[in-house]
Enzyme design. Structure first.
Site: not given
Length: 340
Positions: A198, A255
């Site tokens: 991620k 994120t």
């Protein structure tokens, strides 16, 4: 519980604060830092001004590292040890903790950089632990979380992942409370892959936002990025359902879209024309995606896993593509079925 947190960066400090202020039966929490000057400043100022300025440290939180270079006594009586170093420091910490009898968990997300002369790719946390401290009962605490929000007591959910029920139970007992919810999961591989990939994908979405490509483009990157993450995870032995949880989809969305995301900020700064070094220097903190992107792609290539977004990020970081060229390369790919 007697909890020892090794590393007083933003995330280690935030979790130490969260554990120290839990209501009910109080925990004994020790926060250790290798920098004696930092510990002395925290003790004098009542906050970790370097990483979490404005957040008051609970009076019950014990600070260590200025008078004791290693918290030997605290570790001897610990019910849980939490390693809160960046990925680059995990191997050394696990080597020192190899004979620790109590559960150990780490917070860092990413792949270790390949070791010089080692001939093997960079490793995930559980792979490092298997190599240097195989007797440890260990795991990882991960999920969608900005340290500032946890330190302020804002609602957050994390996942405690380990093959050992003792480790999962210790993490739940240590941190689960009114503002911090801890879910247990035995798929540590999937949780670690999600936490590593991620960060790389967030650089791509930051690039997208920095170039003002629109919300449609960002949604496409997040969705197809999740497919990349899942493919790599399955190839490494993870379960597919893990990537629909907190450490997969949840952490990716946070994120890739949150203004507090350092990895997303790197992409935005690159889109503005800054060099990679300028972008990293301006952050003041570690952006793990910058350091693990190449290893993510290396592992994927060795396993025959197609990860075009991650490949584009690496080409961008290496200077082989300019921001607009990286986008054009992705959009110019041949059409295909929407599958993993």
């Amino acid at each position: 519980m007697n909890i020892v947190v090794l590393g007083a960066g933003a995330w280690g400090t935030a979790l130490a604060i969260a554990a120290a202020r839990l209501p009910g039966t109080p925990h004994q929490v020790t926060l250790w830092a290798r920098d004696a000057a930092q510990v002395a400043a925290m003790r004098a100022e009542g906050e970790n001004a370097r990483y979490l300025q404005g957040v008051t440290l609970p009076p019950a939180l014990r600070l260590a590292g200025d008078a004791e270079p290693w918290p030997t006594a605290a570790l001897a009586g610990a019910d849980l040890v939490v390693v809160a170093t960046p990925m680059a420091g995990l191997r050394g910490m696990l080597e020192r903790l190899a004979d620790q009898g109590s559960p150990v968990a780490w917070l860092c997300k990413g792949f270790e950089a390949p070791r010089e002369g080692g001939g093997s790719p960079g490793l995930l946390g559980h792979e490092i632990q298997a190599a240097v401290a195989p007797r440890l009962k260990a795991g990882v605490l991960s999920g969608p979380s900005f340290a500032q929000e946890v330190a302020r007591g804002q609602p957050t959910a994390l996942v405690a992942a380990s093959a050992h029920a003792e480790v999962r139970d210790a993490l739940v007992s240590a941190f689960h409370g009114p503002s911090l919810r801890i879910y247990a999961n035995d798929d540590a591989v999937g949780v670690e892959v999600g936490g590593a990939v991620k960060n790389v994908l967030a650089i791509a979405t930051g690039l997208c936002d920095g170039l003002a490509l629109g919300l449609n483009a960002r949604a496409a990157l997040v969705t197809r990025g999740l497919a990349e993450m899942t493919r790599l995870g399955l190839a490494l032995g993870a379960r597919a359902d893990t990537f629909m949880g907190l450490s997969g989809l949840g952490d990716l969305v946070l994120t890739a879209t949150g203004d507090l995301s350092r990895n997303r900020k790197v992409g935005q700064l690159l889109a503005q024309g800054l060099s990679l070094q300028q972008a990293v220097d301006s952050l003041g903190h570690v952006a793990e995606g910058v350091y693990s992107a190449r290893t993510v792609v290396q592992r994927a290539r060795l396993l025959g896993v197609d990860m075009p977004i991650s490949e584009g990020v690496v080409a961008l970081l290496d200077g082989r593509l300019q921001p607009a060229q990286a986008v054009a390369a992705l959009m110019g790919r041949d059409p295909k079925e929407e599958t993993l």
